[in-house]
Design a protein around this motif. Sequence first.
Motif, PDB file in Angstrom:
ATOM      1  N   UNK A  43       0.502  -1.275  -0.144  1.00 54.85           N
ATOM      2  CA  UNK A  43       0.110  -0.035  -0.107  1.00 54.85           C
ATOM      3  C   UNK A  43       0.648   1.572   0.090  1.00 54.85           C
ATOM      4  N   UNK A  44       1.292   0.975   0.676  1.00 48.67           N
ATOM      5  CA  UNK A  44       2.725   2.038   0.697  1.00 48.67           C
ATOM      6  C   UNK A  44       3.741   2.584  -0.284  1.00 48.67           C
ATOM      7  N   UNK A  45       3.996   1.174  -1.100  1.00 43.36           N
ATOM      8  CA  UNK A  45       4.624   1.702  -2.854  1.00 43.36           C
ATOM      9  C   UNK A  45       3.309   2.133  -3.713  1.00 43.36           C
ATOM     10  N   UNK A  46       1.918   1.700  -3.416  1.00 38.52           N
ATOM     11  CA  UNK A  46       1.241   2.006  -4.273  1.00 38.52           C
ATOM     12  C   UNK A  46       0.655   3.337  -4.268  1.00 38.52           C
ATOM     13  N   UNK A  47       0.936   3.964  -2.803  1.00 33.90           N
ATOM     14  CA  UNK A  47       0.504   4.958  -3.141  1.00 33.90           C
ATOM     15  C   UNK A  47       1.829   6.261  -2.749  1.00 33.90           C
ATOM     16  N   UNK A  48       2.547   6.044  -2.958  1.00 35.00           N
ATOM     17  CA  UNK A  48       4.338   6.832  -3.659  1.00 35.00           C
ATOM     18  C   UNK A  48       3.560   6.989  -5.183  1.00 35.00           C
ATOM     19  N   UNK A  49       3.851   5.354  -5.652  1.00 38.33           N
ATOM     20  CA  UNK A  49       3.640   5.790  -6.576  1.00 38.33           C
ATOM     21  C   UNK A  49       2.938   6.830  -7.385  1.00 38.33           C
ATOM     22  N   UNK A  50       1.603   6.838  -6.849  1.00 37.95           N
ATOM     23  CA  UNK A  50       0.236   7.590  -7.636  1.00 37.95           C
ATOM     24  C   UNK A  50       0.652   8.565  -7.268  1.00 37.95           C
ATOM     25  N   UNK A  51       1.401   8.897  -6.082  1.00 38.09           N
ATOM     26  CA  UNK A  51       1.134  11.054  -5.635  1.00 38.09           C
ATOM     27  C   UNK A  51       2.510  10.846  -6.610  1.00 38.09           C
TER      28      UNK A  51
END
Length: 273
Positions: free
Chosen positions: A153-161
């Motif tokens: 979830x952290x990785x997805x959040x960083x990529x989308x940000x």
Amino acid sequence: QGFTSSETLTVQSITLLPLVDSSSSQIAKMLAKASRALSVRVRATLDPGVSEATVQRIQNRREYLKSLPGVTAPFGDVFDPLNLAATAPISDIRRWRESEITHGRVSMLAALGFIVGEQLEDFPLFFNFDGQIQGPAITHFSQVQQGFWEPLLIAIGLAESYRVSLGWATPTGNGFNALKDDYEMGNLGFDPLGLKPTDPKELKEMQTKELNNGRLAMIAIAGFVLQEVAEPGVEIFEHLAYNIEKEVVEELDDIERELGLPLTPVPTLAPRS
């Protein structure tokens, strides 16, 4: 033949017989293009509800769509069966293309992960794939243990940000949910292997290939999921292998029946418990 102000003329289609030489083919394409432009302009002239400015906007949108990657055979023109581009502003068309590219990339990863996960579910190199996660891929997420979802979830959040900061405009008034004017859809600057061509024609061809593979992947992953929902406990390759084996055995049974030989038993598919 005359028309009243309330009547409209609709040019529905022009059928051209196949022409044999290349020059005739070019003429046929020119005639077809001219007929489409004529049909729009005739409707604009005879229908008071269609203004010249509206016709121009529609033509501009279609020309913009034709300039984008992704126009490919067997559709020689823009594939828009619902005619969504006729009323959508360019900003919406750009946002739709960004969405298509993003969903296509996610689907390519998902389709690959679906197959790899089912084939290597007991391979010790993979996190949590120690034999405790097994069966069809649609059940794997519920078997994953703690310690996997949080980093994901952290990785997805960083990529989308990062994607939002790169391509999306600051929401203000009517500019809400819009891309930046200078943003090239799908271009996140991620090219670690240096594969991006410098020639514009080659780049457009590569982008079209990416779009087509993404479109196929979206259909594929939807088919994978629906198939495993329809046959609970059966993996994709198990389903494929079973149907191939069944077809071969049934063909063999026909031959054995003609020769008066004992029939080979048709295999059965046993779902995993």
